[in-house]
Design an enzyme around this catalytic site. Structure first.
Site, PDB file in Angstrom:
ATOM      1  N   HIS A  86       0.842  -1.196   0.000  1.00 31.55           N
ATOM      2  CA  HIS A  86       0.000   0.000   0.000  1.00 31.55           C
ATOM      3  C   HIS A  86       0.879   1.248   0.000  1.00 31.55           C
ATOM      4  O   HIS A  86       1.956   1.283   0.601  1.00 31.55           O
ATOM      5  CB  HIS A  86      -0.983   0.006   1.175  1.00 31.55           C
ATOM      6  CG  HIS A  86      -0.370  -0.002   2.545  1.00 31.55           C
ATOM      7  ND1 HIS A  86       0.121   1.134   3.157  1.00 31.55           N
ATOM      8  CD2 HIS A  86      -0.190  -1.008   3.439  1.00 31.55           C
ATOM      9  CE1 HIS A  86       0.564   0.835   4.360  1.00 31.55           C
ATOM     10  NE2 HIS A  86       0.402  -0.463   4.555  1.00 31.55           N
ATOM     11  N   ASP A  88      -0.032   4.332   1.035  1.00 30.49           N
ATOM     12  CA  ASP A  88      -0.363   5.354   2.025  1.00 30.49           C
ATOM     13  C   ASP A  88       0.328   5.095   3.360  1.00 30.49           C
ATOM     14  O   ASP A  88       0.806   3.983   3.627  1.00 30.49           O
ATOM     15  CB  ASP A  88      -1.875   5.434   2.220  1.00 30.49           C
ATOM     16  CG  ASP A  88      -2.492   4.106   2.657  1.00 30.49           C
ATOM     17  OD1 ASP A  88      -2.076   3.061   2.113  1.00 30.49           O
ATOM     18  OD2 ASP A  88      -3.368   4.101   3.540  1.00 30.49           O
ATOM     19  N   GLU A 150      -5.023   1.840   2.375  1.00 30.16           N
ATOM     20  CA  GLU A 150      -5.060   0.662   3.244  1.00 30.16           C
ATOM     21  C   GLU A 150      -5.196   1.059   4.705  1.00 30.16           C
ATOM     22  O   GLU A 150      -5.868   0.379   5.484  1.00 30.16           O
ATOM     23  CB  GLU A 150      -3.781  -0.165   3.036  1.00 30.16           C
ATOM     24  CG  GLU A 150      -3.776  -1.518   3.744  1.00 30.16           C
ATOM     25  CD  GLU A 150      -3.215  -1.493   5.165  1.00 30.16           C
ATOM     26  OE1 GLU A 150      -3.313  -2.519   5.852  1.00 30.16           O
ATOM     27  OE2 GLU A 150      -2.678  -0.429   5.579  1.00 30.16           O
ATOM     28  N   GLU A 151      -4.567   2.177   5.087  1.00 26.76           N
ATOM     29  CA  GLU A 151      -4.539   2.561   6.493  1.00 26.76           C
ATOM     30  C   GLU A 151      -5.853   3.149   6.993  1.00 26.76           C
ATOM     31  O   GLU A 151      -6.021   3.338   8.196  1.00 26.76           O
ATOM     32  CB  GLU A 151      -3.404   3.579   6.735  1.00 26.76           C
ATOM     33  CG  GLU A 151      -2.000   3.058   6.450  1.00 26.76           C
ATOM     34  CD  GLU A 151      -1.516   2.065   7.490  1.00 26.76           C
ATOM     35  OE1 GLU A 151      -2.329   1.632   8.326  1.00 26.76           O
ATOM     36  OE2 GLU A 151      -0.326   1.719   7.462  1.00 26.76           O
ATOM     37  N   HIS A 362       3.322   2.775  12.626  1.00 27.52           N
ATOM     38  CA  HIS A 362       2.407   3.695  13.306  1.00 27.52           C
ATOM     39  C   HIS A 362       3.055   4.347  14.522  1.00 27.52           C
ATOM     40  O   HIS A 362       2.354   4.849  15.409  1.00 27.52           O
ATOM     41  CB  HIS A 362       1.111   2.990  13.730  1.00 27.52           C
ATOM     42  CG  HIS A 362       0.363   2.342  12.608  1.00 27.52           C
ATOM     43  ND1 HIS A 362      -0.939   1.881  12.748  1.00 27.52           N
ATOM     44  CD2 HIS A 362       0.701   2.073  11.321  1.00 27.52           C
ATOM     45  CE1 HIS A 362      -1.355   1.359  11.605  1.00 27.52           C
ATOM     46  NE2 HIS A 362      -0.366   1.455  10.726  1.00 27.52           N
TER      47      HIS A 362
END
Length: 389
Positions: A86, A88, A150-151, A362
């Protein structure tokens, strides 16, 4: 394809590729204040893949302006291997970073930057692995897949599944797994239950219909359902071996001496592989709807978002065996969710395997260990040789 058709020299090295990807903000978020387009990242990947001979298709995600998926294909044929990631990242708190999140910074044998391990680093390493096969005739295609959002919503992967693209036989998603293969994860459901009654003076319960008391009864039903599921379903591959249901937040009423007219509960459910999300929602509805009807309460029961289904690939699958051999690790289960269920909907045998640790994802000062670079390229080359040559 002849060697003259490619120009590998025009593609930067791993560090330069990752530095450029990190410099391009591509945050996805439910908050419009944070959300970015991922188009610059997708266009940059295309800029590197086309000189290597990849046929590049860029697809706008329906209903999401500024969000794009990329499908880059080297070779042709009915089978082949997808290397998926992904584009993002999550939002960030720059006050907690020791360096600029959008500048690739090297220290302590690590590369720091937003998205280094989750998961822009995988694209740089996948392209480096693919570089060796540029100009070769592949028996089965090699596909590099880059998704949007995706996030936040996973709508990029959903759109691909709905479109029936890409077509291949195997898929590796390069999420950070410390280069240990992952063949299963739980699903994620976040649900909203709201009861609406009627307010009235608390001295006489007959003057109203108490939504909070209705929710108390519904909570009892939900906890009983949780207990039932945890007795019925069990998977020893997971650290938490049963499905979980977490009562996350509840709001209702406005004053002690008023009958509560409205009460709302948000809860989280993590189903195991083999548990169908729609069947779970129906089971919940069957328990709470009678409560609302008996108490004459209005009711809303709906997902807070569409959810992520649980994922499992059999232990004896060809891709699982190949990744176990290349990494030296037995495929295992993880607690976090990925886009794997949507690739499975495309009939792709799917596994999650990538550099970096989910512990750094994250987090402020997200990093990728330099020691992960060479092994990742070696593993990806091994997969390409096995499934494409």
């Amino acid at each position: 394809m002849s060697q003259s058709a490619v120009n590998t020299a025009s593609v930067p090295g791993i560090k330069d590729m990752l530095a450029r990807l990190i410099s391009l903000p591509s945050i996805s978020s439910a908050s419009a204040n944070w959300d970015h387009s991922n188009e610059p990242v997708v266009r940059t990947l295309a800029e590197w893949l086309e000189p290597l001979g990849f046929a590049v298709e860029i697809l706008e995600v329906p209903g999401m302006p500024g969000k794009f998926n990329l499908i880059a294909t080297l070779g042709s044929g009915p089978g082949g291997l997808v290397l998926s990631g992904h584009t993002d990242t999550v939002p960030y708190d720059d006050k907690r970073w020791q360096s600029d999140p959008f500048t690739l910074t090297e220290r302590d044998d690590r590369w720091y930057g937003l998205g280094t391990c989750d998961m822009k680093g995988f694209f740089a390493l996948a392209i480096e692995a693919a570089r060796e096969y540029a100009g070769m005739t592949l028996k089965e295609p090699l596909i590099i897949l880059a998704t949007a959002d995706e996030e936040s919503s996973m709508n990029g992967a959903r759109a691909l599944a709905e479109a029936g693209k890409p077509k291949a036989r195997y898929a590796v998603i390069g999420e950070p797994t410390s280069l240990k293969p992952v063949r299963m994860h739980k699903g994620i459901m976040m649900e909203r239950l709201k009861f609406e009654g009627q307010s009235g003076h608390s001295s006489n319960p007959a003057l109203g219909r108490n939504a909070l008391e209705g929710m108390h009864e519904a909570l009892t039903e939900l906890l009983a359902l949780r207990s039932q599921w945890q007795q019925q379903y069990h998977n020893p591959n997971f650290e938490v071996q049963v499905p979980t249901l977490n009562l996350g937040c509840i709001h209702g009423g406005d004053n002690p001496n008023r009958i509560c007219a409205q009460c709302e509960l948000h809860f989280d459910l993590r189903p195991l592989p083999g548990m169908d999300m729609e069947a779970l929602r129906q089971a919940i509805l069957n328990r709470v709807q009678p409560v609302a009807e008996r108490r004459e309460l209005g009711m809303v029961f709906e997902p807070l978002f569409d959810g992520v289904p649980p994922f499992e690939t059999p232990a004896d699958a060809a891709l699982v065996k190949a990744c176990e051999k290349l990494t030296g690790h037995t495929a295992h289960a993880v607690a976090f969710a990925t886009e794997a269920p949507w690739l499975q909907k495309l009939a792709l045998e799917t596994l999650v395997l990538g550099p970096g640790s989910i512990d750094q994802a994250h987090q402020p000062d997200e990093f990728l260990e330099l020691s992960q670079l060479e092994p990742t390229v070696r593993i990806l080359k091994g997969l390409i040789r096995q499934f494409c040559l």
